[in-house]
Design a protein around this motif. Sequence first.
Motif, PDB file in Angstrom:
ATOM      1  N   GLY A 239      10.746  -8.494  -3.314  1.00 12.44           N
ATOM      2  CA  GLY A 239      11.608  -8.578  -4.490  1.00 12.44           C
ATOM      3  C   GLY A 239      11.031  -7.853  -5.689  1.00 12.44           C
ATOM      4  N   LEU A 240       9.717  -7.956  -5.871  1.00 14.31           N
ATOM      5  CA  LEU A 240       9.074  -7.273  -6.995  1.00 14.31           C
ATOM      6  C   LEU A 240       9.204  -5.760  -6.862  1.00 14.31           C
ATOM      7  CD1 LEU A 240       7.333  -7.637  -9.557  1.00 14.31           C
ATOM      8  CD2 LEU A 240       5.318  -7.507  -8.071  1.00 14.31           C
ATOM      9  N   ALA A 241       8.975  -5.251  -5.643  1.00 16.07           N
ATOM     10  CA  ALA A 241       9.103  -3.806  -5.425  1.00 16.07           C
ATOM     11  C   ALA A 241      10.534  -3.338  -5.641  1.00 16.07           C
ATOM     12  CB  ALA A 241       8.631  -3.457  -4.008  1.00 16.07           C
ATOM     13  N   LEU A 242      11.499  -4.126  -5.175  1.00 15.47           N
ATOM     14  CA  LEU A 242      12.898  -3.751  -5.358  1.00 15.47           C
ATOM     15  C   LEU A 242      13.287  -3.763  -6.833  1.00 15.47           C
ATOM     16  CD1 LEU A 242      14.533  -5.733  -2.398  1.00 15.47           C
ATOM     17  CD2 LEU A 242      14.232  -3.254  -2.559  1.00 15.47           C
TER      18      LEU A 242
ATOM     19  N   ALA B  39       0.824  -1.205   0.000  1.00 17.62           N
ATOM     20  CA  ALA B  39       0.000   0.000   0.000  1.00 17.62           C
ATOM     21  C   ALA B  39       0.861   1.259   0.000  1.00 17.62           C
ATOM     22  CB  ALA B  39      -0.927  -0.011   1.214  1.00 17.62           C
ATOM     23  N   LEU B  40       1.963   1.241   0.743  1.00 13.67           N
ATOM     24  CA  LEU B  40       2.843   2.406   0.784  1.00 13.67           C
ATOM     25  C   LEU B  40       3.559   2.604  -0.548  1.00 13.67           C
ATOM     26  CD1 LEU B  40       4.349   2.033   4.373  1.00 13.67           C
ATOM     27  CD2 LEU B  40       2.728   3.769   3.574  1.00 13.67           C
TER      28      LEU B  40
ATOM     29  N   VAL C 112       7.410   3.923  -5.721  1.00 13.91           N
ATOM     30  CA  VAL C 112       8.704   4.080  -5.049  1.00 13.91           C
ATOM     31  C   VAL C 112       8.693   3.321  -3.722  1.00 13.91           C
ATOM     32  CG1 VAL C 112      10.294   5.741  -3.999  1.00 13.91           C
ATOM     33  CG2 VAL C 112       9.088   6.310  -6.108  1.00 13.91           C
ATOM     34  N   VAL C 113       9.783   2.605  -3.452  1.00 14.58           N
ATOM     35  CA  VAL C 113       9.922   1.911  -2.169  1.00 14.58           C
ATOM     36  C   VAL C 113      10.437   2.923  -1.152  1.00 14.58           C
ATOM     37  CG1 VAL C 113      10.993  -0.002  -0.931  1.00 14.58           C
ATOM     38  CG2 VAL C 113      10.388  -0.277  -3.324  1.00 14.58           C
ATOM     39  N   SER C 114       9.518   3.517  -0.418  1.00 18.00           N
ATOM     40  CA  SER C 114       9.874   4.499   0.601  1.00 18.00           C
ATOM     41  C   SER C 114      10.495   3.791   1.807  1.00 18.00           C
ATOM     42  CB  SER C 114       8.628   5.262   1.035  1.00 18.00           C
ATOM     43  OG  SER C 114       7.711   4.374   1.655  1.00 18.00           O
ATOM     44  N   PRO C 115      11.149   4.543   2.703  1.00 27.12           N
ATOM     45  CA  PRO C 115      11.676   3.913   3.924  1.00 27.12           C
ATOM     46  C   PRO C 115      10.597   3.191   4.723  1.00 27.12           C
ATOM     47  CG  PRO C 115      12.638   6.081   3.639  1.00 27.12           C
ATOM     48  CD  PRO C 115      11.594   5.948   2.584  1.00 27.12           C
ATOM     49  N   GLY C 116       9.387   3.758   4.754  1.00 28.66           N
ATOM     50  CA  GLY C 116       8.294   3.099   5.462  1.00 28.66           C
ATOM     51  C   GLY C 116       7.907   1.785   4.817  1.00 28.66           C
ATOM     52  N   ALA C 117       7.840   1.762   3.476  1.00 30.96           N
ATOM     53  CA  ALA C 117       7.521   0.522   2.772  1.00 30.96           C
ATOM     54  C   ALA C 117       8.612  -0.515   2.974  1.00 30.96           C
ATOM     55  CB  ALA C 117       7.323   0.813   1.285  1.00 30.96           C
ATOM     56  N   ASP C 118       9.865  -0.082   2.924  1.00 32.20           N
ATOM     57  CA  ASP C 118      10.978  -0.995   3.127  1.00 32.20           C
ATOM     58  C   ASP C 118      10.911  -1.621   4.526  1.00 32.20           C
ATOM     59  OD1 ASP C 118      13.712  -1.840   1.886  1.00 32.20           O
ATOM     60  OD2 ASP C 118      14.202  -1.285   3.952  1.00 32.20           O
ATOM     61  N   PHE C 119      10.596  -0.804   5.529  1.00 31.28           N
ATOM     62  CA  PHE C 119      10.472  -1.320   6.897  1.00 31.28           C
ATOM     63  C   PHE C 119       9.335  -2.339   6.990  1.00 31.28           C
ATOM     64  CE2 PHE C 119       8.502  -1.108  11.107  1.00 31.28           C
ATOM     65  CZ  PHE C 119       9.576  -1.432  11.913  1.00 31.28           C
ATOM     66  N   ALA C 120       8.194  -2.038   6.338  1.00 29.24           N
ATOM     67  CA  ALA C 120       7.053  -2.949   6.388  1.00 29.24           C
ATOM     68  C   ALA C 120       7.396  -4.291   5.741  1.00 29.24           C
ATOM     69  CB  ALA C 120       5.856  -2.313   5.682  1.00 29.24           C
TER      70      ALA C 120
ATOM     71  N   GLN D 294      16.650  -2.017  -7.991  1.00 37.17           N
ATOM     72  CA  GLN D 294      17.550  -2.720  -7.075  1.00 37.17           C
ATOM     73  C   GLN D 294      17.557  -4.206  -7.465  1.00 37.17           C
ATOM     74  OE1 GLN D 294      17.167  -1.508  -2.886  1.00 37.17           O
ATOM     75  NE2 GLN D 294      15.728   0.072  -3.551  1.00 37.17           N
ATOM     76  N   LEU D 295      18.197  -4.465  -8.593  1.00 35.31           N
ATOM     77  CA  LEU D 295      18.084  -5.772  -9.232  1.00 35.31           C
ATOM     78  C   LEU D 295      18.767  -6.885  -8.439  1.00 35.31           C
ATOM     79  CD1 LEU D 295      18.655  -4.698 -12.945  1.00 35.31           C
ATOM     80  CD2 LEU D 295      16.507  -4.914 -11.683  1.00 35.31           C
ATOM     81  N   GLN D 296      19.962  -6.627  -7.947  1.00 41.24           N
ATOM     82  CA  GLN D 296      20.677  -7.673  -7.227  1.00 41.24           C
ATOM     83  C   GLN D 296      19.947  -8.051  -5.948  1.00 41.24           C
ATOM     84  OE1 GLN D 296      23.587  -9.373  -8.372  1.00 41.24           O
ATOM     85  NE2 GLN D 296      22.767 -10.689  -6.759  1.00 41.24           N
TER      86      GLN D 296
END
Length: 213
Positions: free
Chosen positions: A161-164, A126-127, A134-142, A169-171
């Motif tokens: 992985g899909l969001a990255l 959702a974030l 964009v993978v925000s810091p909040g989304a990354d934490f979730a 952020q392929l690797q």
Amino acid sequence: MTGWLIALGLVALTFLALLLIGRIPRAAREITAAALLLGLAGYAWQGNPGLAGAPRSVTHTEGQFDEQLAQQRRGLAERYGPAAQWLVMSDGLGRQGKTKDAANILLSGLRQTPGDANLWLGLGNALVAHADGVVSPGADFAYRRALALDPDGPAPRYFYGLALARNGQLQAARDLWAPLAASAPQGSQVKAELDANIARIDAMLAGRAPAAP
């Protein structure tokens, strides 16, 4: 011409208001009039008093809800249980373009069950939707919380992985997907998709393909 009439009318009204309401003293009236005329001169210099009006219509663009992503999440993660009701409400708000509300409803669910990996995963998605991908810091934490709570589940690794991958952020995406693809059932749609995405990532990392998964 209309612009000049409006400007002159505003100057006159302002001066009258200062006289009648502000009750400026007689000694200050000439200075006040000069200041208003100076403003009018600035309008004539910087503005376009003879330019016709051009009304503008504002178009409000709402966020796009990814129905396919929601279906994939339901297939890999929740179907029943306490998380399902919150996720259903969040999806409904997302379909209306209310991405902020869609994330907030999941936060309400997490206040009740903070250890639910499905809710953390839904919050990450959702974030990302709220931030236009964009993978925000909040989304990354979730996403990381979902991984920590369900380290062996396929859903957190798949969607994180899909969001990255979509953020370049392929690797990092490959590192999440490779063990998941290895453990996926042979002949399954998930395995076929993961294998194809990993192959594209390998090609991109080698400098042979321009497109991301």
